[in-house]
Write a protein that holds these residues in place. Structure first.
Motif, PDB file in Angstrom:
ATOM      1  N   LYS A   1       0.543  -1.471   0.030  1.00 48.96           N
ATOM      2  CA  LYS A   1       0.029  -0.114  -0.251  1.00 48.96           C
ATOM      3  C   LYS A   1       0.770   0.750  -0.071  1.00 48.96           C
ATOM      4  CE  LYS A   1      -2.285  -1.537   3.984  1.00 48.96           C
ATOM      5  NZ  LYS A   1      -1.403  -2.640   4.158  1.00 48.96           N
ATOM      6  N   THR A   2       1.680   1.261   0.798  1.00 48.85           N
ATOM      7  CA  THR A   2       2.583   2.753   0.611  1.00 48.85           C
ATOM      8  C   THR A   2       3.826   2.769  -0.124  1.00 48.85           C
ATOM      9  OG1 THR A   2       2.492   2.380   2.948  1.00 48.85           O
ATOM     10  CG2 THR A   2       4.305   3.582   2.469  1.00 48.85           C
ATOM     11  N   THR A   3       4.291   1.706  -1.078  1.00 52.25           N
ATOM     12  CA  THR A   3       4.786   1.437  -1.971  1.00 52.25           C
ATOM     13  C   THR A   3       3.927   2.304  -3.318  1.00 52.25           C
ATOM     14  OG1 THR A   3       6.169  -0.907  -1.409  1.00 52.25           O
ATOM     15  CG2 THR A   3       5.793  -0.294  -3.576  1.00 52.25           C
TER      16      THR A   3
ATOM     17  N   LYS B   1       7.321   7.246   3.935  1.00 56.54           N
ATOM     18  CA  LYS B   1       7.215   6.620   4.905  1.00 56.54           C
ATOM     19  C   LYS B   1       5.370   6.544   5.372  1.00 56.54           C
ATOM     20  CE  LYS B   1       8.953   7.301   8.663  1.00 56.54           C
ATOM     21  NZ  LYS B   1       9.345   6.767   9.766  1.00 56.54           N
ATOM     22  N   SER B   2       5.256   5.671   5.993  1.00 56.73           N
ATOM     23  CA  SER B   2       3.285   4.601   6.212  1.00 56.73           C
ATOM     24  C   SER B   2       3.297   6.199   7.873  1.00 56.73           C
ATOM     25  CB  SER B   2       3.224   3.962   6.797  1.00 56.73           C
ATOM     26  OG  SER B   2       2.211   3.629   6.058  1.00 56.73           O
ATOM     27  N   PRO B   3       2.927   6.862   7.446  1.00 55.68           N
ATOM     28  CA  PRO B   3       2.361   7.786   8.835  1.00 55.68           C
ATOM     29  C   PRO B   3       2.037   6.841  10.713  1.00 55.68           C
ATOM     30  CG  PRO B   3       0.591   8.130   7.140  1.00 55.68           C
ATOM     31  CD  PRO B   3       1.127   7.480   6.794  1.00 55.68           C
TER      32      PRO B   3
ATOM     33  N   PHE C   1      -3.174   9.006   4.929  1.00 57.44           N
ATOM     34  CA  PHE C   1      -3.530   8.010   5.641  1.00 57.44           C
ATOM     35  C   PHE C   1      -2.464   6.791   6.279  1.00 57.44           C
ATOM     36  CE2 PHE C   1      -6.307  11.682   5.786  1.00 57.44           C
ATOM     37  CZ  PHE C   1      -6.582  12.104   6.961  1.00 57.44           C
ATOM     38  N   ASP C   2      -2.606   6.469   7.338  1.00 56.30           N
ATOM     39  CA  ASP C   2      -2.430   5.545   7.835  1.00 56.30           C
ATOM     40  C   ASP C   2      -3.094   4.962   9.566  1.00 56.30           C
ATOM     41  OD1 ASP C   2      -1.387   2.315   8.788  1.00 56.30           O
ATOM     42  OD2 ASP C   2       0.228   2.942   8.434  1.00 56.30           O
ATOM     43  N   LEU C   3      -4.201   4.512   9.286  1.00 54.88           N
ATOM     44  CA  LEU C   3      -5.275   4.241  10.131  1.00 54.88           C
ATOM     45  C   LEU C   3      -4.599   2.801  11.186  1.00 54.88           C
ATOM     46  CD1 LEU C   3      -8.130   6.139   8.654  1.00 54.88           C
ATOM     47  CD2 LEU C   3      -6.686   6.520  10.101  1.00 54.88           C
TER      48      LEU C   3
ATOM     49  N   VAL D   1      -5.921   6.641   1.433  1.00 52.77           N
ATOM     50  CA  VAL D   1      -5.976   5.805   2.890  1.00 52.77           C
ATOM     51  C   VAL D   1      -6.233   4.476   2.650  1.00 52.77           C
ATOM     52  CG1 VAL D   1      -7.857   5.939   5.169  1.00 52.77           C
ATOM     53  CG2 VAL D   1      -8.535   7.446   3.156  1.00 52.77           C
ATOM     54  N   GLU D   2      -4.684   3.780   3.576  1.00 46.58           N
ATOM     55  CA  GLU D   2      -4.426   2.912   4.449  1.00 46.58           C
ATOM     56  C   GLU D   2      -4.866   2.655   5.847  1.00 46.58           C
ATOM     57  OE1 GLU D   2      -0.016   1.568   4.015  1.00 46.58           O
ATOM     58  OE2 GLU D   2       0.046   3.475   3.381  1.00 46.58           O
ATOM     59  N   TRP D   3      -5.704   1.217   5.846  1.00 45.19           N
ATOM     60  CA  TRP D   3      -6.417   0.340   7.122  1.00 45.19           C
ATOM     61  C   TRP D   3      -7.270   1.388   6.995  1.00 45.19           C
ATOM     62  CZ3 TRP D   3      -5.474  -4.067   8.639  1.00 45.19           C
ATOM     63  CH2 TRP D   3      -4.273  -4.573   7.852  1.00 45.19           C
TER      64      TRP D   3
END
Ligand code: ADP
Ligand code: MG
Length: 153
Positions: A41-43, A59-61, A79-81, A107-109
């Motif tokens: 996802k971050t990639t 980077k994933s936050p 977003f990284d939730l 938005v991740e997660w």
């Protein structure tokens, strides 16, 4: 709703898909990124940001939950939730305001914030397949559809 799948044999393919996405993304789109830890996802977000001219790290936050970027005059929020727990934090942190017609949200997660999040224009599901990844892209709205229509070529 339109959807299609692609095989991404290596990290470079994920970054390349991000670069293609960057060409069709418009302000106001809300995109959910689904997949296990390590799915890519971050990639994918990194591919989008680099294609839009961001030269720094991506980077994933994980702890701050959101990282804002301004790239090519676009307000992009990543977003990284994964660690999001407290629903009251949503409004307190002003997260609601990030989702507006002028900004693009990746938005991740999204599952972690459930009903607090606005509905996605596009869902992207990533999962491992052999050494690489398989990605399913689904449009749920007209604007999402317009965006991905030109991707599947
Ligand atoms: P997530 O954000 O979903 O947890 P990351 O984007 O941090 O996952 O990626 C985890 C790892 O997967 C990274 O080492 C990245 O290089 C690798 N990766 C990304 N896309 C692919 C791909 N298509 N094939 C193989 N490895 C990939
Ligand atoms: Mg991540």
């Amino acid at each position: 709703p339109d959807d299609f799948t692609l095989t991404l044999p290596d990290e470079a393919a994920t970054l390349a898909l991000g670069a293609k996405l960057a060409q069709v993304l418009v302000p106001g789109l809300n995109i959910y990124l689904h997949g296990d830890l390590g799915a890519g996802k971050t990639t994918l977000v990194r591919g989008v940001l680099h294609a839009l001219g961001h030269t720094g790290r991506v980077k994933s936050p994980t702890y701050t939950l959101v990282e804002p970027y301004v790239v090519s005059t676009l307000n992009l929020y990543h977003f990284d939730l994964y660690r999001f727990i407290d629903p009251e934090e949503w409004d307190a942190a002003g997260f609601r305001d990030y989702f507006n017609p002028e900004s693009l949200c990746l938005v991740e997660w999204p599952e972690k914030a459930q009903s607090l999040l606005p509905a996605p224009d596009i869902d992207i599901h990533l999962h491992a397949e052999g050494q690489g990844r398989r990605v399913l892209i689904t449009a749920n709205t007209d604007s999402g559809n317009q965006c991905i229509a030109t991707l599947n070529t």
